[in-house]
Design a protein around this motif. Structure first.
Motif, PDB file in Angstrom:
ATOM      1  N   TRP A 224     -27.313 -32.300 -53.259  1.00 11.49           N
ATOM      2  CA  TRP A 224     -27.427 -30.850 -53.196  1.00 11.49           C
ATOM      3  C   TRP A 224     -27.729 -30.220 -54.563  1.00 11.49           C
ATOM      4  O   TRP A 224     -28.678 -29.459 -54.701  1.00 11.49           O
ATOM      5  CB  TRP A 224     -26.132 -30.242 -52.633  1.00 11.49           C
ATOM      6  CG  TRP A 224     -26.005 -30.381 -51.161  1.00 11.49           C
ATOM      7  CD1 TRP A 224     -25.263 -31.297 -50.472  1.00 11.49           C
ATOM      8  CD2 TRP A 224     -26.664 -29.591 -50.169  1.00 11.49           C
ATOM      9  NE1 TRP A 224     -25.402 -31.118 -49.137  1.00 11.49           N
ATOM     10  CE2 TRP A 224     -26.248 -30.080 -48.904  1.00 11.49           C
ATOM     11  CE3 TRP A 224     -27.544 -28.512 -50.229  1.00 11.49           C
ATOM     12  CZ2 TRP A 224     -26.697 -29.526 -47.709  1.00 11.49           C
ATOM     13  CZ3 TRP A 224     -27.995 -27.959 -49.034  1.00 11.49           C
ATOM     14  CH2 TRP A 224     -27.576 -28.464 -47.798  1.00 11.49           C
ATOM     15  N   THR A 225     -26.901 -30.533 -55.540  1.00  8.17           N
ATOM     16  CA  THR A 225     -26.981 -29.842 -56.828  1.00  8.17           C
ATOM     17  C   THR A 225     -28.321 -30.105 -57.505  1.00  8.17           C
ATOM     18  O   THR A 225     -28.711 -31.253 -57.719  1.00  8.17           O
ATOM     19  CB  THR A 225     -25.837 -30.297 -57.746  1.00  8.17           C
ATOM     20  OG1 THR A 225     -24.588 -30.080 -57.071  1.00  8.17           O
ATOM     21  CG2 THR A 225     -25.853 -29.523 -59.055  1.00  8.17           C
ATOM     22  N   ILE A 226     -29.021 -29.031 -57.842  1.00 11.92           N
ATOM     23  CA  ILE A 226     -30.324 -29.115 -58.505  1.00 11.92           C
ATOM     24  C   ILE A 226     -30.156 -28.748 -59.975  1.00 11.92           C
ATOM     25  O   ILE A 226     -29.580 -27.706 -60.310  1.00 11.92           O
ATOM     26  CB  ILE A 226     -31.341 -28.182 -57.831  1.00 11.92           C
ATOM     27  CG1 ILE A 226     -31.622 -28.680 -56.405  1.00 11.92           C
ATOM     28  CG2 ILE A 226     -32.625 -28.084 -58.630  1.00 11.92           C
ATOM     29  CD1 ILE A 226     -32.560 -27.784 -55.623  1.00 11.92           C
ATOM     30  N   ARG A 227     -30.688 -29.607 -60.851  1.00 12.49           N
ATOM     31  CA  ARG A 227     -30.599 -29.418 -62.297  1.00 12.49           C
ATOM     32  C   ARG A 227     -31.993 -29.375 -62.930  1.00 12.49           C
ATOM     33  O   ARG A 227     -32.970 -29.848 -62.341  1.00 12.49           O
ATOM     34  CB  ARG A 227     -29.816 -30.570 -62.938  1.00 12.49           C
ATOM     35  CG  ARG A 227     -28.381 -30.699 -62.457  1.00 12.49           C
ATOM     36  CD  ARG A 227     -27.636 -31.825 -63.167  1.00 12.49           C
ATOM     37  NE  ARG A 227     -26.298 -31.950 -62.630  1.00 12.49           N
ATOM     38  CZ  ARG A 227     -25.250 -31.249 -63.079  1.00 12.49           C
ATOM     39  NH1 ARG A 227     -25.403 -30.414 -64.095  1.00 12.49           N
ATOM     40  NH2 ARG A 227     -24.061 -31.400 -62.529  1.00 12.49           N
ATOM     41  N   SER A 228     -32.048 -28.835 -64.130  1.00 12.58           N
ATOM     42  CA  SER A 228     -33.276 -28.929 -64.908  1.00 12.58           C
ATOM     43  C   SER A 228     -33.503 -30.400 -65.252  1.00 12.58           C
ATOM     44  O   SER A 228     -32.564 -31.133 -65.569  1.00 12.58           O
ATOM     45  CB  SER A 228     -33.168 -28.086 -66.186  1.00 12.58           C
ATOM     46  OG  SER A 228     -32.111 -28.560 -67.004  1.00 12.58           O
ATOM     47  N   ALA A 229     -34.739 -30.839 -65.179  1.00 16.90           N
ATOM     48  CA  ALA A 229     -35.042 -32.260 -65.364  1.00 16.90           C
ATOM     49  C   ALA A 229     -34.758 -32.745 -66.770  1.00 16.90           C
ATOM     50  O   ALA A 229     -34.501 -33.934 -66.977  1.00 16.90           O
ATOM     51  CB  ALA A 229     -36.502 -32.524 -65.003  1.00 16.90           C
ATOM     52  N   ASP A 230     -34.796 -31.849 -67.758  1.00 15.85           N
ATOM     53  CA  ASP A 230     -34.568 -32.266 -69.151  1.00 15.85           C
ATOM     54  C   ASP A 230     -33.182 -31.910 -69.666  1.00 15.85           C
ATOM     55  O   ASP A 230     -32.891 -32.079 -70.848  1.00 15.85           O
ATOM     56  CB  ASP A 230     -35.637 -31.675 -70.069  1.00 15.85           C
ATOM     57  CG  ASP A 230     -35.606 -30.145 -70.131  1.00 15.85           C
ATOM     58  OD1 ASP A 230     -34.765 -29.526 -69.425  1.00 15.85           O
ATOM     59  OD2 ASP A 230     -36.414 -29.563 -70.874  1.00 15.85           O
ATOM     60  N   GLY A 231     -32.313 -31.410 -68.787  1.00 15.79           N
ATOM     61  CA  GLY A 231     -30.949 -31.072 -69.204  1.00 15.79           C
ATOM     62  C   GLY A 231     -30.809 -29.735 -69.890  1.00 15.79           C
ATOM     63  O   GLY A 231     -29.709 -29.393 -70.345  1.00 15.79           O
ATOM     64  N   SER A 232     -31.888 -28.947 -69.970  1.00 18.44           N
ATOM     65  CA  SER A 232     -31.780 -27.635 -70.613  1.00 18.44           C
ATOM     66  C   SER A 232     -31.013 -26.677 -69.712  1.00 18.44           C
ATOM     67  O   SER A 232     -31.003 -26.810 -68.480  1.00 18.44           O
ATOM     68  CB  SER A 232     -33.157 -27.073 -70.941  1.00 18.44           C
ATOM     69  OG  SER A 232     -33.952 -26.948 -69.782  1.00 18.44           O
ATOM     70  N   ARG A 233     -30.372 -25.715 -70.333  1.00 16.05           N
ATOM     71  CA  ARG A 233     -29.527 -24.781 -69.582  1.00 16.05           C
ATOM     72  C   ARG A 233     -30.353 -23.806 -68.756  1.00 16.05           C
ATOM     73  O   ARG A 233     -31.538 -23.579 -69.022  1.00 16.05           O
ATOM     74  CB  ARG A 233     -28.582 -24.053 -70.535  1.00 16.05           C
ATOM     75  CG  ARG A 233     -27.474 -24.985 -71.019  1.00 16.05           C
ATOM     76  CD  ARG A 233     -26.339 -24.242 -71.664  1.00 16.05           C
ATOM     77  NE  ARG A 233     -25.179 -25.121 -71.798  1.00 16.05           N
ATOM     78  CZ  ARG A 233     -23.993 -24.715 -72.211  1.00 16.05           C
ATOM     79  NH1 ARG A 233     -23.795 -23.441 -72.545  1.00 16.05           N
ATOM     80  NH2 ARG A 233     -22.981 -25.564 -72.291  1.00 16.05           N
ATOM     81  N   THR A 234     -29.702 -23.227 -67.771  1.00 16.79           N
ATOM     82  CA  THR A 234     -30.391 -22.477 -66.729  1.00 16.79           C
ATOM     83  C   THR A 234     -29.659 -21.169 -66.436  1.00 16.79           C
ATOM     84  O   THR A 234     -28.519 -20.965 -66.861  1.00 16.79           O
ATOM     85  CB  THR A 234     -30.440 -23.304 -65.437  1.00 16.79           C
ATOM     86  OG1 THR A 234     -29.093 -23.549 -65.000  1.00 16.79           O
ATOM     87  CG2 THR A 234     -31.134 -24.649 -65.650  1.00 16.79           C
ATOM     88  N   ALA A 235     -30.317 -20.308 -65.668  1.00 13.18           N
ATOM     89  CA  ALA A 235     -29.677 -19.086 -65.173  1.00 13.18           C
ATOM     90  C   ALA A 235     -30.388 -18.648 -63.902  1.00 13.18           C
ATOM     91  O   ALA A 235     -31.553 -19.004 -63.661  1.00 13.18           O
ATOM     92  CB  ALA A 235     -29.717 -17.981 -66.221  1.00 13.18           C
ATOM     93  N   HIS A 236     -29.704 -17.830 -63.103  1.00 19.38           N
ATOM     94  CA  HIS A 236     -30.187 -17.459 -61.770  1.00 19.38           C
ATOM     95  C   HIS A 236     -29.599 -16.102 -61.403  1.00 19.38           C
ATOM     96  O   HIS A 236     -28.394 -15.900 -61.492  1.00 19.38           O
ATOM     97  CB  HIS A 236     -29.728 -18.541 -60.782  1.00 19.38           C
ATOM     98  CG  HIS A 236     -30.041 -18.283 -59.350  1.00 19.38           C
ATOM     99  ND1 HIS A 236     -29.368 -18.928 -58.337  1.00 19.38           N
ATOM    100  CD2 HIS A 236     -30.925 -17.475 -58.738  1.00 19.38           C
ATOM    101  CE1 HIS A 236     -29.836 -18.539 -57.167  1.00 19.38           C
ATOM    102  NE2 HIS A 236     -30.785 -17.648 -57.383  1.00 19.38           N
ATOM    103  N   SER A 237     -30.451 -15.174 -61.005  1.00 20.12           N
ATOM    104  CA  SER A 237     -30.007 -13.860 -60.542  1.00 20.12           C
ATOM    105  C   SER A 237     -30.680 -13.559 -59.208  1.00 20.12           C
ATOM    106  O   SER A 237     -31.878 -13.809 -59.045  1.00 20.12           O
ATOM    107  CB  SER A 237     -30.365 -12.770 -61.563  1.00 20.12           C
ATOM    108  OG  SER A 237     -29.674 -12.965 -62.780  1.00 20.12           O
ATOM    109  N   GLU A 238     -29.925 -13.002 -58.275  1.00 19.99           N
ATOM    110  CA  GLU A 238     -30.462 -12.769 -56.934  1.00 19.99           C
ATOM    111  C   GLU A 238     -29.833 -11.531 -56.312  1.00 19.99           C
ATOM    112  O   GLU A 238     -28.641 -11.270 -56.472  1.00 19.99           O
ATOM    113  CB  GLU A 238     -30.170 -13.982 -56.041  1.00 19.99           C
ATOM    114  CG  GLU A 238     -30.622 -13.819 -54.603  1.00 19.99           C
ATOM    115  CD  GLU A 238     -30.267 -15.013 -53.732  1.00 19.99           C
ATOM    116  OE1 GLU A 238     -30.840 -15.143 -52.634  1.00 19.99           O
ATOM    117  OE2 GLU A 238     -29.407 -15.824 -54.153  1.00 19.99           O
TER     118      GLU A 238
END
Length: 270
Positions: A224-238
């Motif tokens: 289930w858990t989706i990550r950035s392929a290179d390990g860089s940090r992420t953010a999400h707004s909806e």
């Protein structure tokens, strides 16, 4: 099939949206150093039960997931950005936490996500969170009758480009109403003036998400858990948004939330 909602139906979605906003406000308040993700999951379960709402995630089993999802909220940490499976993890100082939740109240759904920083924030993390929030506001502003779906996608992509973040188009926004996922996929980049013409009664979940340095994703062994392929940090707004005859109506706006005004390209690059 694309279903246009009546004003009365939009208001019923707004009821669900207000509750979703309440939940995300509470998660943001509780997210602190030393808090376990499963404690947040169980707290939200209690809120849903007390409200008499129904989780849109429980038993959700799309083609990309590994079996039915058996949690009521997605909690994604640091390089994880989407569909984070709550698990035995204790939040640490500086963690970036994305909470994403969809619920149904009396048969109508609403969906929203926010990213918060636990403890001491790093400037680079604040920057990518700010970028997704501004991209979301740009998308909302484009959600007007007479515009086209591509105008929303282009608005998100323009903010990402200004900040220098790559954009993944495998997962993005979607229609929403009687169920969490209805027809229409809303990519997080696109061409203005393209796609379906927007009409009053159309309800969409708009959700820009970025990783700092890649548009590629990988899945955890949990499926289930989706990550950035290179390990860089992420953010999400909806937010869940209804197109009306006038201004877009944000159905999941949190009371304490202040819409971010967009930065110029020069400011975003700093």
């Amino acid at each position: 099939m694309i279903e246009l909602k009546t004003p009365a139906e939009v208001e019923r979605m707004h009821v669900a949206g207000r509750f979703v906003a309440e939940v995300l406000t509470e998660v943001g308040r509780l997210a602190d150093v030393g808090v376990n993700l499963m404690d947040l999951e169980h707290h939200v379960r209690g809120m849903i039960k007390r409200r008499g709402a129904e989780s849109c995630y429980w038993d959700y089993a799309p083609s990309f997931g590994k079996g039915p999802f058996r949690n009521v909220i997605c909690l994604s940490v640091n390089d994880a950005v989407l569909h984070g499976l709550p698990h035995d993890y204790t939040l640490r100082d500086g963690d970036v936490l994305t909470a994403d939740i969809a619920v149904s109240v009396d048969g109508w759904a609403a969906d929203s996500a926010r990213t918060v920083i636990v403890g001491t924030p790093a400037e680079a993390d604040l920057r990518i969170v700010r970028a997704t929030e501004e991209a979301l506001e740009a998308a909302i502003d484009a959600a007007r009758p007479g515009n086209r779906l591509g105008d929303i996608s282009a608005a998100i992509g323009a903010v990402a480009r200004a900040y220098g973040y790559p954009v993944n188009t495998e997962f993005g926004g979607h229609g929403i109403g009687r169920t969490m996922h209805e027809d229409l996929h809303v990519p997080n980049k696109g061409q203005p003036g393209r796609g379906m013409k927007l009409r009053p009664g159309l309800t969409l979940a708009l959700e820009p998400w970025f990783a700092r340095t890649t548009d590629r994703i990988v899945y955890d062994p949990d499926g289930w858990t989706i990550r950035s392929a290179d390990g860089s940090r992420t953010a999400h707004s909806e937010h869940t948004v209804a197109i009306t005859d006038g201004e877009p109506l944000v159905l999941t706006r949190r009371e304490s939330e202040e819409p971010r005004a967009g930065l110029s390209t020069r400011d975003a690059a700093q």
